[in-house]
Design a protein around this motif. Sequence first.
Motif, PDB file in Angstrom:
ATOM      1  N   ALA A  56       0.732  -1.242  -0.006  1.00 44.76           N
ATOM      2  CA  ALA A  56       0.002  -0.035   0.224  1.00 44.76           C
ATOM      3  C   ALA A  56       0.962   1.236   0.202  1.00 44.76           C
ATOM      4  CB  ALA A  56      -1.039  -0.038   1.124  1.00 44.76           C
ATOM      5  N   TRP A 395      -2.406  -0.753  -4.680  1.00 40.75           N
ATOM      6  CA  TRP A 395      -3.590  -0.757  -3.660  1.00 40.75           C
ATOM      7  C   TRP A 395      -4.405  -2.225  -3.876  1.00 40.75           C
ATOM      8  CZ3 TRP A 395      -4.946   4.689  -5.816  1.00 40.75           C
ATOM      9  CH2 TRP A 395      -3.790   5.430  -5.043  1.00 40.75           C
ATOM     10  N   ALA A 398      -2.481  -4.912  -1.983  1.00 44.64           N
ATOM     11  CA  ALA A 398      -2.718  -4.728  -0.401  1.00 44.64           C
ATOM     12  C   ALA A 398      -4.061  -5.055   0.081  1.00 44.64           C
ATOM     13  CB  ALA A 398      -2.312  -3.319   0.182  1.00 44.64           C
TER      14      ALA A 398
END
Length: 460
Positions: A56, A395, A398
Amino acid sequence: MGHERTGTDAGGTDVRLPLREKIGYGIGDFGFNLYWANISAFLLIFYTDVMGLAAAAVGTMMLVTKVVDAVTDPVMGAIADRTRSRWGRFRPWLLFGALPLACAGVLTWTVPDFGPGGRLAWAYATFTLMMLAYTVLAMPYSALSGVMTADSQQRTTLISFRFIAAFAGTTVVNWLTPDLVRWLGGGDEALGWQLTLGLYGVVAVACFATVFGTTRERIQPVAVARHAVRQDIADLLRNRPWLVLFVLALVIMVTIVMRSGTLVYYLKYHVERPELTGLFLGTYSVALAVGAASTPLMTRFVDKKHLLMWLMAGVGVLSCAMYLVPPSSVWAMLAMNIAIGLLVGPKSPLAFSMYADCADYTEWKTGRRATAMTFAAATFSQKLGGALASAMIAWVLAGMGYVANQAQTDASRLGIALLLTVIPGVVALLAAAVMLAYPLDDRTLARIQGELDARREATA
C-alpha cells in the motif's frame, strides 16, 4: 520564441530521411527502455519483495512521485522549445543529460541499510530524482522527431524505428534482467540489481550520444514575436486532436502498465511458475517489436485513427478472454500474451506520429508551433496513466491481502488475475471508444499539410 515556420535544407523539410539517421534516432529509445522496461516490469516487485516495503505504501509512493514527474513534462517541453544552441533545440539535452540519468538509476535500485521508514523515504527521493533526469532527456528526444521531417509518412516510419528499438530494449531487459541480477549479485539480490542498473546506464549513455551524433533538426523556428508558455498551453487546449490523444494516452497507459506490472506477480503467485518470467516477458517484447515494425505497412492501407481503434478493441477482447485460461494452460496463456503484444506494438509509433500531426494542426490553426510542448503535455498524460496503473496494482494487492514471498490467499490470487486480464481489457475497450472522437483522418491531414507547405513556400 514566436511564430514559427519551417526552414529548408538541401533535401527540404519533407526530405526522405536516410536509413542511418532513422537507425540513429531509434537507438535512443533502446536506451530509454533500459530504464522504462525495468520500471514497468520489475520496480514494483523490487520495492515489495527486495526492499521490503509495504504494498500500500509503495502504491501511494508510485502515484505521488509519478504525478510530480508528470507535471515537470510540460515545463521541460517549454524549456526545450526555447533552447538555442549551435546543435539545435533538442539534441544538446541528449548529450548532457545522459550521465545524471545513469547515476540516478543506480541509486533508485539501491537498497540502503535503513529501517522501513528510511527505505520508503529513500524510494521517494531516488525515484523522483531518476524520473526528473529521465524527463530532461525524454521530452527533447520525443520532440526531435517532429523537426527532422515534415512528411507524415516519413514521421510514421521514423517513429517505427524508434519503437522497434524501444521494444528491443524492453526485450533485453525482460529476458536478461533476472539472470543478470543473479549473476552479478552472486546470491545477493540487492547488489545484483544495483550492478545491473549500472551496466544498463553505461549502455544508455552510448545510445543517447549516438542520437546526438546522427540526427539533424530541419524544421527551425524564426523569431517574430515572443509568446509565453501559457500561450503554448492555450493553443493545446484549443487543439481537439491533441485533447483526444491526451485522454487516449492516459487510458492506454493504464492498460499497458497494469499488464506489464502485474505479469511478474501473476507468474510467481497465480501460476506458481516464476521461472517463466523471462519467457513470457521476452516473447511479449518481441511481439511488441514485430507489431511496431509492421506499422508503416498497415498505415498504407488503413488510416491511423481507425487502425489504432481496432487494435485497442482487439487488446480488450483478448485480455478479458485470458481470464478464462486456467493457470495450468501455460502455452495457451503464452500464445494469448504474444497476440496481445502484436496488437499493442503499433500503438506507440501511431500515437507519437499523431502527436507530430497535432503540432502541425496547431501551426495550421494559429501560426505558432510548439513541438516539444505538444509532446511533453502528451507524455504528461501517459505518465499520469502509468502512475494510476502502478498505484492501482499496489492498492489492489494490499486490499486483497497480498504478503510478499508467501503463498497467496484465494482472494489475493483473484486480484492478481483480474489485474492482468479483465481490468486492463475493459480499459482497452474504453480506449477504442475514445478514438472515435479523433478528427484527423488521412484526407484532413493531407489538406492541412498542403496548406502549410504553401505558407512555407510563400515565406521562404
